[in-house]
Write a protein that holds these residues in place. Sequence first.
Motif, short mmCIF file in Angstrom:
data_model
loop_
_atom_site.label_atom_id
_atom_site.label_comp_id
_atom_site.label_asym_id
_atom_site.label_seq_id
_atom_site.Cartn_x
_atom_site.Cartn_y
_atom_site.Cartn_z
N LEU A 273 17.82 -13.65 4.34
CA LEU A 273 17.87 -15.04 4.91
C LEU A 273 17.58 -15.98 3.90
CD1 LEU A 273 15.49 -14.62 8.27
CD2 LEU A 273 18.07 -15.14 8.31
N ILE A 274 17.46 -15.58 2.69
CA ILE A 274 17.33 -16.73 1.50
C ILE A 274 18.61 -16.77 0.79
CG2 ILE A 274 14.87 -16.42 1.32
CD1 ILE A 274 14.99 -14.35 -0.59
N ALA A 275 18.72 -17.80 0.62
CA ALA A 275 20.22 -18.46 -0.11
C ALA A 275 20.63 -17.20 -0.98
CB ALA A 275 20.16 -19.68 -0.74
N GLU A 276 19.97 -16.75 -2.01
CA GLU A 276 20.58 -15.97 -3.00
C GLU A 276 20.91 -14.43 -2.31
OE1 GLU A 276 17.80 -17.53 -3.09
OE2 GLU A 276 17.84 -18.90 -4.95
N ASN A 277 20.43 -14.25 -1.20
CA ASN A 277 20.84 -12.92 -0.25
C ASN A 277 20.43 -11.57 -1.26
OD1 ASN A 277 22.06 -12.23 2.22
ND2 ASN A 277 23.30 -14.15 1.47
N ARG A 278 19.24 -11.88 -1.80
CA ARG A 278 18.65 -10.46 -2.64
C ARG A 278 17.08 -10.85 -2.63
NH1 ARG A 278 16.68 -12.28 -7.37
NH2 ARG A 278 17.68 -14.30 -8.39
N HIS A 279 16.71 -9.54 -3.28
CA HIS A 279 15.31 -9.46 -3.21
C HIS A 279 14.88 -10.36 -4.62
CE1 HIS A 279 14.40 -5.99 -0.32
NE2 HIS A 279 15.82 -5.91 -0.66
N PRO A 280 13.61 -11.08 -4.48
CA PRO A 280 13.12 -11.13 -5.81
C PRO A 280 13.10 -10.46 -6.81
CG PRO A 280 11.49 -11.77 -3.87
CD PRO A 280 12.77 -11.01 -3.36
N THR A 281 13.19 -10.58 -8.20
CA THR A 281 13.02 -9.52 -8.89
C THR A 281 11.80 -9.71 -9.90
OG1 THR A 281 14.40 -10.72 -10.69
CG2 THR A 281 15.62 -9.31 -9.29
N ARG A 282 11.56 -8.79 -11.11
CA ARG A 282 10.58 -8.70 -11.88
C ARG A 282 10.60 -10.23 -12.67
NH1 ARG A 282 10.53 -6.72 -17.38
NH2 ARG A 282 12.48 -5.55 -16.80
N ALA A 283 11.72 -10.53 -13.09
CA ALA A 283 12.06 -11.72 -13.84
C ALA A 283 11.67 -13.05 -12.94
CB ALA A 283 13.49 -11.83 -14.24
N ASP A 284 12.13 -13.15 -11.74
CA ASP A 284 11.77 -14.10 -10.95
C ASP A 284 10.22 -14.29 -10.92
OD1 ASP A 284 14.36 -14.57 -10.13
OD2 ASP A 284 14.26 -13.00 -8.51
N LEU A 285 9.66 -12.99 -10.56
CA LEU A 285 7.97 -13.27 -10.36
C LEU A 285 7.28 -13.25 -11.59
CD1 LEU A 285 7.59 -10.42 -7.63
CD2 LEU A 285 8.10 -12.81 -7.32
N ASP A 286 7.98 -13.19 -12.88
CA ASP A 286 7.25 -13.44 -14.24
C ASP A 286 7.20 -14.87 -14.18
OD1 ASP A 286 6.75 -10.77 -14.65
OD2 ASP A 286 8.45 -10.54 -15.80
N ARG A 287 8.02 -15.63 -13.66
CA ARG A 287 8.06 -17.07 -13.75
C ARG A 287 6.88 -17.59 -12.70
NH1 ARG A 287 13.31 -19.06 -11.47
NH2 ARG A 287 12.26 -21.32 -11.59
N VAL A 288 6.23 -16.91 -11.83
CA VAL A 288 5.19 -17.31 -11.23
C VAL A 288 3.82 -17.15 -12.18
CG1 VAL A 288 3.57 -16.53 -9.26
CG2 VAL A 288 6.08 -16.28 -9.14
N SER A 289 3.83 -15.89 -12.85
CA SER A 289 2.58 -15.84 -13.66
C SER A 289 2.85 -14.53 -14.59
CB SER A 289 1.28 -15.63 -12.83
OG SER A 289 0.47 -15.25 -14.08
N GLN A 290 2.33 -14.50 -15.76
CA GLN A 290 2.44 -13.63 -16.63
C GLN A 290 1.03 -13.13 -16.75
OE1 GLN A 290 5.07 -12.54 -18.52
NE2 GLN A 290 6.56 -14.46 -18.92
N GLN A 291 0.20 -13.89 -16.26
CA GLN A 291 -1.50 -13.45 -16.34
C GLN A 291 -2.17 -12.70 -15.24
OE1 GLN A 291 -0.65 -16.74 -17.57
NE2 GLN A 291 -0.32 -15.53 -19.50
#
Length: 533
Positions: free
Chosen positions: A122-140
Motif C-alpha cells: 500500500l505504499i508508493a514504492e511497493n516494497r519493504h523499507p530497508t536497512r538503508a532507509d531506516l539508517d536515515r531515521v537514525s544511526q544512534q
Amino acid sequence: MKQRTIFSNATILTVDPDDRVVDAVAVEGDRIVAVGALDETRSALPDANLVDLEGRTMIPGFVDAHSHLIMSGELGTLNVDLNSPPIGSVLSIEDVITRLSARARSTPAGDWIIGQGYDDTLIAENRHPTRADLDRVSQQHPVLARHISGHFAAANSRALEIAEIGPDTPSPAGGVIRKDASGAPDGVLEESAMFSVMVRVPKRSRDQRFGAITHAATAYARQGITTAQNGFTLGYELEDLDAAIAEGRVPIRVVAWPGLGVMRQLESGAISVGTSADRLTVGAVKLFADGSIQGYTGHLCSPYHIPFKGQREYRGYAAMSREELARQVDEIYAAGRQVAVHVNGDAAIDDFLFAVDAAQRRHPGRDQRPIAVHAQMTREDQLDEMQRLGVVPSFFTLHTYYWGDRHREIFLGPERAARISPARSALERGMRMTIHTDAPVVPMTPLLLMWSAVNRQTTSGKTLGAEQCLTAPQALRAMTIDAAWQLQLDESRGSIEVGKFADFAVLDANPLADPSAIRDIGVLSTYVGGERV
Ligand SMILES: [Zn+2]
C-alpha cells in the motif's frame, strides 16, 4: 447485598439456541437470573432497579475469537503507527522515515524506536523499507519497523548489529534474512528471522506495559467486547495480565493463549496465574504453521497468482516441518490442553490436519476443539476433514475488506480469492466456526467485522465471493456464542441466558435489521458482570 437490575424496553437478541428476542433481562450480582418479558423478569427480581434502554438493541458482549490485546495496546501507546489508508495515513517510504524520525528526535540515543503496521503493497514504492532507509531515521538508535501482518520486520544497521546479523549469518529455519546484491543483509527479516532482533528489544517499564494493556482493554470495551483474546502470550505478558487484572486496570475478561515454551513453564509451575478464571483464562496453546498470504509467506499448495520475485513455482513456506508440527501438537494433547495453530495457506492446513489426526489417534476420546486460526485458504475437502476431526476454523474474514482487491489481483487470483475464508461452506456442513479481526493487524472493530462477513465487500466496493456471505444472525453467532464455544467458555458467556455472566453490549441500531448498515452501528455502552464499563 448483591446489586439487582432489570434492563428493559430493549430489543434483546439473546443468541440462545432458539435465537429468542426478548424485551427484558434481570441481573443479580454478575449473573443473569431471568430473561423474557418485563413482568416475568419483575416477578423473578421484584425489588430490582429498572434500567430503561429506550428502545435500543442489546446483544451478548462480543467474544473476541482471536486478536492480540497487548500488541493492540502497544500500537496505541508505545509504537509509532505506520499504517496506510484506510487505517492510517502512511503513503510512502518517505512517510515511514518521517514518522520514525520524529520519534527518534524525542528518544534518548541508544533507545529503540519501534514502528508497527507498514504495508509494502500500500505504499508508493511497493516494497519493504530497508536497512538503508531506516539508517536515515537514525544511526544512534536501533530502529525496527514491523509489517502490518506481524510476520516481517525491517531493521536499521544498529539493530542488526545488536542482533549480530551480518553478511555471513544464515537464515534460520522457518525464516529468511533478506540480502542485497553485495550479500549484506538488506534489513528485511521474514518470519522466524525477525525474532532474532525482537528478542533484543528490552522490556518496557511496568508503567508502559500496564498502560498499554489498559489502553487496549478500554478500547475493546468501547467496541462492545466483553471477552478479549491475547494470541501467543509471552511469560512476562501472562504475569502482566494477571497483575493488571488484579489491580483493577482491565475492565473486560481476557483469554490468553500461551506459546509452547510458556505452556511448559505453566506445567512445571514456573509460572502461575492468580487471578480468578472469571477474569483471566489460560486458553489454547498457540503455534504457527506458516506466515501471511499478503506477505508471500503463506504456505500454498499451488503457486501465487503474481509470482514472488518472478519465481513461478514459489508457494511460500512452512514455519516448521510437518513432523515437528505433529510433535508439538502431540505434546499439547498429552498435556491435556487445547491447541490453536496459525494456518493461512492450504498447505499449512494440510500439515495441521495431519498433526491433529495423529494426536487424536494417540490421545483419543477428548473434545479438544483444536482451532485453525485464520484458515483463509481452506479447501472443501479440508472442511470435510476438519469436520471429521472436530477442528474449529476461525476465519480472518476482515481480509476480504482490507486485502480483498489485492488477493484477487496479486496474491491469489480471482478463483481462490472468491472463496477465501469459506465461512458459509463450513456452516452448510453443520460445523461451528468463528470470525476474528486479528487486531492490531486490522483495528478491533467488531461491527465492521460483522458487516464484512455478511457483505464481503472490498475497500473498492466490489463483492468478493458472494457464495461465502453469511446472514447477519450467522455472523452474530460466530462473534458471540460460537466464539465462546471455540474458547471452551460457552457455559459462562456468549449468549443472554440464565446463569451466564451479565456481559452485554447496547447498540444504537439492530444489527439484524439492515445488512448494509451494520458497519455504521454505534456501541452505546458495554456491561461486564452487570457493571457498566
Ligand atoms: Zn494473530
